[in-house]
Design a protein around this motif. Structure first.
Motif, mmCIF file in Angstrom:
data_model
loop_
_atom_site.group_PDB
_atom_site.id
_atom_site.type_symbol
_atom_site.label_atom_id
_atom_site.label_comp_id
_atom_site.label_asym_id
_atom_site.label_seq_id
_atom_site.Cartn_x
_atom_site.Cartn_y
_atom_site.Cartn_z
ATOM 1 N N GLU A 160 13.410 54.331 -18.873
ATOM 2 C CA GLU A 160 14.340 55.263 -19.507
ATOM 3 C C GLU A 160 14.913 56.272 -18.515
ATOM 4 O O GLU A 160 15.764 57.086 -18.886
ATOM 5 C CB GLU A 160 13.634 55.992 -20.646
ATOM 6 N N LYS A 161 14.430 56.237 -17.281
ATOM 7 C CA LYS A 161 14.824 57.185 -16.240
ATOM 8 C C LYS A 161 14.652 58.631 -16.727
ATOM 9 O O LYS A 161 15.518 59.484 -16.559
ATOM 10 C CB LYS A 161 16.259 56.929 -15.777
ATOM 11 N N ASP A 162 13.498 58.873 -17.323
ATOM 12 C CA ASP A 162 13.160 60.176 -17.892
ATOM 13 C C ASP A 162 12.358 60.976 -16.873
ATOM 14 O O ASP A 162 11.131 60.863 -16.786
ATOM 15 C CB ASP A 162 12.371 59.979 -19.183
ATOM 16 N N SER A 163 13.054 61.788 -16.106
ATOM 17 C CA SER A 163 12.390 62.533 -15.029
ATOM 18 C C SER A 163 11.398 63.547 -15.583
ATOM 19 O O SER A 163 10.337 63.763 -14.990
ATOM 20 C CB SER A 163 13.428 63.232 -14.159
ATOM 21 N N GLN A 164 11.713 64.146 -16.702
ATOM 22 C CA GLN A 164 10.810 65.137 -17.287
ATOM 23 C C GLN A 164 9.485 64.491 -17.694
ATOM 24 O O GLN A 164 8.414 65.040 -17.442
ATOM 25 C CB GLN A 164 11.471 65.817 -18.492
ATOM 26 N N ALA A 165 9.551 63.313 -18.302
ATOM 27 C CA ALA A 165 8.326 62.613 -18.707
ATOM 28 C C ALA A 165 7.492 62.215 -17.491
ATOM 29 O O ALA A 165 6.253 62.299 -17.523
ATOM 30 C CB ALA A 165 8.671 61.377 -19.534
ATOM 31 N N ILE A 166 8.155 61.812 -16.420
ATOM 32 C CA ILE A 166 7.438 61.439 -15.197
ATOM 33 C C ILE A 166 6.727 62.654 -14.606
ATOM 34 O O ILE A 166 5.550 62.582 -14.233
ATOM 35 C CB ILE A 166 8.398 60.814 -14.162
ATOM 36 N N LEU A 167 7.422 63.776 -14.541
ATOM 37 C CA LEU A 167 6.820 64.983 -13.980
ATOM 38 C C LEU A 167 5.644 65.470 -14.823
ATOM 39 O O LEU A 167 4.599 65.856 -14.275
ATOM 40 C CB LEU A 167 7.871 66.083 -13.846
ATOM 41 N N VAL A 168 5.796 65.434 -16.140
ATOM 42 C CA VAL A 168 4.709 65.859 -17.030
ATOM 43 C C VAL A 168 3.518 64.914 -16.896
ATOM 44 O O VAL A 168 2.366 65.353 -16.816
ATOM 45 C CB VAL A 168 5.205 65.922 -18.495
ATOM 46 N N PHE A 169 3.796 63.612 -16.846
ATOM 47 C CA PHE A 169 2.721 62.631 -16.680
ATOM 48 C C PHE A 169 1.941 62.896 -15.401
ATOM 49 O O PHE A 169 0.712 62.923 -15.404
ATOM 50 C CB PHE A 169 3.291 61.210 -16.666
ATOM 51 N N CYS A 170 2.644 63.062 -14.305
ATOM 52 C CA CYS A 170 1.973 63.271 -13.007
ATOM 53 C C CYS A 170 1.186 64.575 -12.990
ATOM 54 O O CYS A 170 0.095 64.641 -12.423
ATOM 55 C CB CYS A 170 2.983 63.221 -11.872
ATOM 56 N N GLU A 171 1.718 65.601 -13.631
ATOM 57 C CA GLU A 171 1.026 66.885 -13.666
ATOM 58 C C GLU A 171 -0.268 66.789 -14.479
ATOM 59 O O GLU A 171 -1.310 67.288 -14.059
ATOM 60 C CB GLU A 171 1.938 67.950 -14.268
ATOM 61 N N HIS A 172 -0.194 66.146 -15.634
ATOM 62 C CA HIS A 172 -1.362 66.061 -16.505
ATOM 63 C C HIS A 172 -2.411 65.068 -16.006
ATOM 64 O O HIS A 172 -3.587 65.185 -16.354
ATOM 65 C CB HIS A 172 -0.953 65.689 -17.930
ATOM 66 N N ASN A 173 -1.995 64.083 -15.232
ATOM 67 C CA ASN A 173 -2.915 63.034 -14.800
ATOM 68 C C ASN A 173 -3.222 63.078 -13.304
ATOM 69 O O ASN A 173 -3.692 62.082 -12.747
ATOM 70 C CB ASN A 173 -2.352 61.661 -15.174
ATOM 71 N N ASP A 174 -2.970 64.184 -12.666
ATOM 72 C CA ASP A 174 -3.167 64.292 -11.221
ATOM 73 C C ASP A 174 -4.615 64.004 -10.827
ATOM 74 O O ASP A 174 -4.870 63.249 -9.881
ATOM 75 C CB ASP A 174 -2.744 65.679 -10.737
ATOM 76 N N ASP A 175 -5.560 64.575 -11.535
ATOM 77 C CA ASP A 175 -6.976 64.348 -11.207
ATOM 78 C C ASP A 175 -7.342 62.879 -11.366
ATOM 79 O O ASP A 175 -8.056 62.315 -10.534
ATOM 80 C CB ASP A 175 -7.880 65.207 -12.090
#
Length: 97
Positions: A20-35
């Motif tokens: 979907e080329k959803d940059s916001q979803a990608i950024l939120v995913f990476c932030e929440h799943n960094d650990d």
């Protein structure tokens, strides 16, 4: 110990966001799943290792997408700043005595 169910959900979430080329979803995913992302290691199980490789490919694609989006935004900012300076210089010449 790698949580295979969480890995599978992560792959689905990241793949959907990329499609979907959803940059916001990608950024939120990476932030929440960094650990979780930082703890991924090969498990020895061929099926799980294949999922890990697929996740790595998706994660690299997501990083490349965000970097290209960032570069595009930087270029647009540069162009608008350049245009604004050009207008300011024009106004200065126009009203000069």
């Amino acid at each position: 110990m790698l949580d295979a169910a969480h890995l599978k959900r992560s792959i689905e979430t990241l793949q959907t966001a990329l499609e979907e080329k959803d940059s916001q979803a990608i950024l939120v995913f990476c932030e929440h799943n960094d650990d979780f992302i930082r703890t991924i290691e090969p498990s020895g199980n061929a099926q799980i290792d294949a999922q890990i490789k697929h996740f790595i490919v998706l994660h690299r694609q997501a990083i490349a997408f965000i970097q290209s989006l960032h570069d595009t935004m930087q270029e647009q900012l540069f162009q608008s700043t350049k245009t604004r300076k050009g207008v300011s210089q024009y106004k200065g010449v126009k009203y000069a005595k």
